[in-house]
Write an enzyme that holds these catalytic residues in place. Structure first.
Site, PDB file in Angstrom:
ATOM      1  CE  LYS A  55      -4.440  -1.573   1.693  1.00 55.25           C
ATOM      2  NZ  LYS A  55      -5.548  -1.405   2.629  1.00 55.25           N
ATOM      3  CE  LYS A  80      -6.084  -8.683  -1.843  1.00 58.69           C
ATOM      4  NZ  LYS A  80      -6.135  -8.054  -0.518  1.00 58.69           N
ATOM      5  CE  LYS A  85     -11.770  -3.385   0.418  1.00 56.45           C
ATOM      6  NZ  LYS A  85     -12.563  -3.866   1.530  1.00 56.45           N
TER       7      LYS A  85
HETATM    8  P1  TYM Z   1     -10.238  -6.375   3.787  1.00 54.22           P
HETATM    9  O1  TYM Z   1     -11.283  -5.354   4.038  1.00 54.22           O
HETATM   10  O2  TYM Z   1      -9.169  -6.075   2.799  1.00 54.22           O
HETATM   11  O3  TYM Z   1     -10.886  -7.738   3.345  1.00 54.22           O
HETATM   12  C1  TYM Z   1     -11.946  -8.304   4.067  1.00 54.22           C
HETATM   13  C2  TYM Z   1     -11.844  -9.811   4.152  1.00 54.22           C
HETATM   14  O4  TYM Z   1     -11.930 -10.382   2.856  1.00 54.22           O
HETATM   15  C3  TYM Z   1     -10.798 -11.176   2.593  1.00 54.22           C
HETATM   16  N1  TYM Z   1     -10.429 -10.996   1.188  1.00 54.22           N
HETATM   17  C4  TYM Z   1     -10.218 -12.003   0.341  1.00 54.22           C
HETATM   18  N2  TYM Z   1     -10.288 -13.331   0.501  1.00 54.22           N
HETATM   19  C5  TYM Z   1     -10.020 -14.089  -0.571  1.00 54.22           C
HETATM   20  N3  TYM Z   1      -9.699 -13.585  -1.789  1.00 54.22           N
HETATM   21  C6  TYM Z   1      -9.622 -12.261  -1.991  1.00 54.22           C
HETATM   22  N4  TYM Z   1      -9.310 -11.771  -3.183  1.00 54.22           N
HETATM   23  C7  TYM Z   1      -9.893 -11.394  -0.895  1.00 54.22           C
HETATM   24  N5  TYM Z   1      -9.921 -10.041  -0.748  1.00 54.22           N
HETATM   25  C8  TYM Z   1     -10.256  -9.820   0.538  1.00 54.22           C
HETATM   26  C9  TYM Z   1      -9.718 -10.648   3.526  1.00 54.22           C
HETATM   27  O5  TYM Z   1      -8.746 -11.620   3.798  1.00 54.22           O
HETATM   28  C10 TYM Z   1     -10.526 -10.289   4.740  1.00 54.22           C
HETATM   29  O6  TYM Z   1     -10.781 -11.422   5.532  1.00 54.22           O
HETATM   30  N6  TYM Z   1      -7.454  -5.732   7.859  1.00 54.22           N
HETATM   31  C11 TYM Z   1      -8.632  -6.361   7.341  1.00 54.22           C
HETATM   32  C12 TYM Z   1      -9.905  -5.924   8.031  1.00 54.22           C
HETATM   33  C13 TYM Z   1      -9.856  -6.074   9.513  1.00 54.22           C
HETATM   34  C14 TYM Z   1      -9.991  -7.281  10.242  1.00 54.22           C
HETATM   35  C15 TYM Z   1      -9.890  -6.885  11.611  1.00 54.22           C
HETATM   36  C16 TYM Z   1     -10.176  -8.600   9.886  1.00 54.22           C
HETATM   37  C17 TYM Z   1      -9.677  -5.061  10.391  1.00 54.22           C
HETATM   38  N7  TYM Z   1      -9.701  -5.564  11.679  1.00 54.22           N
HETATM   39  C18 TYM Z   1      -9.951  -7.837  12.631  1.00 54.22           C
HETATM   40  C19 TYM Z   1     -10.269  -9.528  10.907  1.00 54.22           C
HETATM   41  C20 TYM Z   1     -10.149  -9.158  12.252  1.00 54.22           C
HETATM   42  C21 TYM Z   1      -8.751  -6.008   5.863  1.00 54.22           C
HETATM   43  O7  TYM Z   1      -8.199  -5.050   5.397  1.00 54.22           O
HETATM   44  O8  TYM Z   1      -9.593  -6.811   5.171  1.00 54.22           O
END
Ligand code: TYM
Length: 331
Positions: free
Chosen positions: A114, A196, A199
């Site tokens: 990022k 990956k 969004k």
């Molecule tokens: P984020 O918002 O990027 O993504 C949310 C969740 O979706 C999963 N994910 C994917 N899984 C499979 N293939 C993909 N292409 C894909 N894109 C996204 C991510 O692994 C995630 O589970 N830091 C985290 C959000 C967060 C969080 C937390 C998660 C903040 N605090 C505490 C768990 C516990 C994030 O940026 O996810």
């Protein structure tokens, strides 16, 4: 007595929900909600680590809640809330930041990625983001954190921070474990299957609320290879392997079954078939989300109720932590 184990997970409302976040996270949440006490969060404080349009962020945060419910998460059963409504996340994050090494944060691959993408705006928030994520999880003494594979490193860091804190102040935090799905842990971009699905890269990304014709177009255009065999081989056929994974995660079929189903058919049949499977998977979710978005009062009641319950639990942990580190009780 509460014998059930606890789950915490969240998604950033930094963009629309994607098929990746559905298959990597939400699908598992819906399965696990029956066995665990769950908290599902809309992590808006994480979202502002990169610039957001405030009106869009507000709209997406509420829409995300509607979509969580439409995906099958039951607000009666789970605590569903917006992170910024529970100030204890930021408070615990400060304390945990004092138990986290600069070097540890610098090693996070997501930070490296990022900060390359947003080279003109590498904020302290982007750097310390995994500490806030650790606070999210540890505040609720979560046992399990269902996430996609890309969040594994952050959950590992959370465990390291918790172990370090517990070493100094025994019996403070439950040490959580990541829970990664067998199918769909890493959904790849349809346009560049070595990356990956994300969004922040709308090209090659399917959004949960995409129109059926857009979904079909994206799958028909998906990058594959110059062979014709529908065969799972991540190394040599990343595009087809990704499509097989999506097809299986959408239909519940096994890879072997899907390979057999398309054994004598070329990509011209296979790609739209995957599109159709995704359209069918998303159709009821889209209908329900659309209906819920018209009922703002209900959504407001769900997130207010969720915040109240979350605050109660969060406060218990925060009070314990403040006492252990030596803060004078306010009353
Ligand atoms: P984020 O918002 O990027 O993504 C949310 C969740 O979706 C999963 N994910 C994917 N899984 C499979 N293939 C993909 N292409 C894909 N894109 C996204 C991510 O692994 C995630 O589970 N830091 C985290 C959000 C967060 C969080 C937390 C998660 C903040 N605090 C505490 C768990 C516990 C994030 O940026 O996810």
């Amino acid at each position: 007595m509460d014998a059930k184990k606890r789950i915490f997970s969240g998604i950033q409302p930094s963009g629309e929900l994607t098929l990746g976040s559905y298959m990597g996270a939400i699908k598992n949440w819906t399965a696990l909600q029956h066995e665990y006490d769950c908290l599902f969060c809309i992590v808006d404080m994480h979202a502002i680590t990169v610039r957001q349009n405030p009106a869009d962020l507000r709209r997406r945060s509420v829409a995300q809640l509607a979509q969580y419910i439409a995906c099958g998460l039951d607000p009666e059963k789970n605590i569903m809330f917006i992170q910024s409504h529970v100030p204890q996340h930021a408070e615990l994050s400060w304390v945990l930041g004092c138990f986290t090494q600069f070097g540890e944060l610098g090693r996070m691959t997501q930070f490296k990625d990022k900060s390359q993408k947003h080279a003109d705006n590498i904020t302290a928030g982007l750097f310390t983001y995994p500490v806030l994520m650790a606070a999210d999880i540890l505040l609720y003494q979560a046992d399990l954190v269902p996430v996609g594979a890309d969040q594994m490193q952050h959950v590992e860091l959370c465990r390291d921070i918790a172990n370090r804190f517990n070493y100094n102040f025994p019996d403070t935090f439950t040490i959580p474990e990541a829970f990664i799905p067998k199918m769909g842990a890493r959904v790849m971009s349809l346009g560049a299957p070595e990356n990956k699905m994300s969004k922040s890269e709308p090209d090659g990304c399917v959004f949960l609320m995409d129109k059926p014709e857009d979904i079909m177009r994206k799958f028909k255009r998906a990058v594959t290879d110059c062979e014709t065999a529908v065969r799972y081989d991540v190394e040599n056929k990343p595009g087809i392997s990704n499509l097989l994974t999506i097809y299986c995660a959408a239909t519940g079929k096994t890879i072997a079954d899907a390979e057999a189903e398309f054994a004598d058919q070329g990509y011209g049949i296979f790609k739209p078939a995957v599109g159709e499977a995704v359209v069918e998977l998303l159709r009821p979710i889209q209908e329900e989300a659309g209906r819920l978005m018209k009922d703002k009062a209900y959504l407001e009641q769900v997130y207010q109720d969720g915040a109240q319950k979350a605050q109660y639990l969060a406060n218990k942990t925060l009070r314990k932590v403040y006492k252990k580190v030596g803060f004078v009780p306010a009353k």
